[in-house]
Scaffold this active site. Structure first.
Site, PDB file in Angstrom:
ATOM      1  N   TYR A 155      -1.782  -1.020  10.263  1.00 49.25           N
ATOM      2  CA  TYR A 155      -1.940  -1.309   8.836  1.00 49.25           C
ATOM      3  C   TYR A 155      -0.693  -0.860   8.080  1.00 49.25           C
ATOM      4  O   TYR A 155      -0.144  -1.598   7.259  1.00 49.25           O
ATOM      5  CB  TYR A 155      -3.172  -0.596   8.289  1.00 49.25           C
ATOM      6  CG  TYR A 155      -3.400  -0.817   6.806  1.00 49.25           C
ATOM      7  CD1 TYR A 155      -3.961  -1.996   6.348  1.00 49.25           C
ATOM      8  CD2 TYR A 155      -3.025   0.157   5.885  1.00 49.25           C
ATOM      9  CE1 TYR A 155      -4.159  -2.201   4.989  1.00 49.25           C
ATOM     10  CE2 TYR A 155      -3.221  -0.045   4.526  1.00 49.25           C
ATOM     11  CZ  TYR A 155      -3.784  -1.228   4.086  1.00 49.25           C
ATOM     12  OH  TYR A 155      -3.965  -1.435   2.738  1.00 49.25           O
ATOM     13  N   SER A 190       0.858  -1.188   0.000  1.00 49.84           N
ATOM     14  CA  SER A 190       0.000   0.000   0.000  1.00 49.84           C
ATOM     15  C   SER A 190       0.888   1.230   0.000  1.00 49.84           C
ATOM     16  O   SER A 190       2.004   1.208   0.554  1.00 49.84           O
ATOM     17  CB  SER A 190      -0.885   0.015   1.247  1.00 49.84           C
ATOM     18  OG  SER A 190      -1.545   1.261   1.392  1.00 49.84           O
TER      19      SER A 190
END
Length: 253
Positions: A149, A136
């Protein structure tokens, strides 16, 4: 990568980016197996004509069963995509966040490792194939509302780099797909007007996959500001800007 004749397994592809990529590979002529936890969604995709397999990447036995089933039905499997991932906001002033942190590490990082470990012997034995991990932009430019995350995706990036080095010479390629924010539903598009359109994102990804040689990092235009923030000297300002979202956390109200 010739996307017209691959045999692809995508773990975590019952919705969102994973499902869109599965459909793109299938439309190009590749055989695709979609993996996921939800039986209802797998049933819908099977009715659509996609091959499916149940898999929970947090459960080693489930991963092993999925691998065995896929290799029985698709012995020519040559491409693995580790799409499974979850993102949960966390308030680090509240120790109760730890449960969410555990879930994200177990799914995003350890789940990726479990899937890769399950299929690496097969790919190395073939002497050819591709592993595509999914990280990401947040792994390179943290969004402070989602600290674990970000950490899990940064971990997958580092693991991908090491995996590529260890598999050098085996014929197995390792690429890392680095999405920015992508609007996978109309609701997400409304909440984040800056998120990329899913179809446009997928088109750019499929084009990049066909670059020769396949890039080590699949970077769409919209993620470059995240990936190269430190190099470009914009990192501190961008993190400060993104930190404004901390105001939404309960402890800041």
């Amino acid at each position: 990568m010739d996307i017209t004749n691959r045999t692809v397994f995508i773990a975590g592809a019952t919705s969102g980016i994973g499902l869109e990529l599965a459909r793109r590979f299938a439309a190009a002529g590749s055989s695709v197996v979609v993996g996921g936890r939800r039986a209802d969604l797998l049933g819908q995709l099977a009715a659509e004509g996609l091959d499916t397999v149940p898999i929970d990447v947090t459960d080693q036995d489930s991963v092993d069963r999925a691998r065995d089933a896929i290799l029985r039905s698709h012995p020519g499997l040559d491409t693995i995509v580790t799409m499974s991932g979850i993102g949960i906001p966390e308030d680090l002033r509240d120790p109760a966040h730890f449960g969410a942190a555990q879930r994200m590490i177990d799914t995003n990082l350890l789940g990726t490792i479990r899937v890769i470990d399950a299929f690496t012997p097969h790919l190395v034995g073939r002497g050819a194939g591709s592993i595509i991990t999914v990280t990401s932009g947040i792994g390179f430019l943290p969004f402070p509302v989602m600290p674990t995350y970000a950490a899990s995706k940064a971990g997958v990036h580092a693991y991908s780099e090491a995996l590529r080095a260890q598999l050098d010479g085996t014929g197995v390629e390792v690429s890392e797909l680095v999405p920015p924010a992508v609007a996978t539903t109309p609701e997400q598009a409304q909440r984040n007007p800056r998120a990329l359109d899913l179809a446009e994102f997928a088109t750019e990804v499929m084009d990049l996959l066909q670059t020769n040689p396949t890039p080590h990092e699949i970077l769409v235009e919209g993620v470059l500001m995240h990936r190269w923030a430190e190099r470009d000297g914009t990192y501190a300002d961008l993190v400060a800007q993104r930190s404004q979202a901390l105001a939404m956390l309960p402890s800041r109200q």
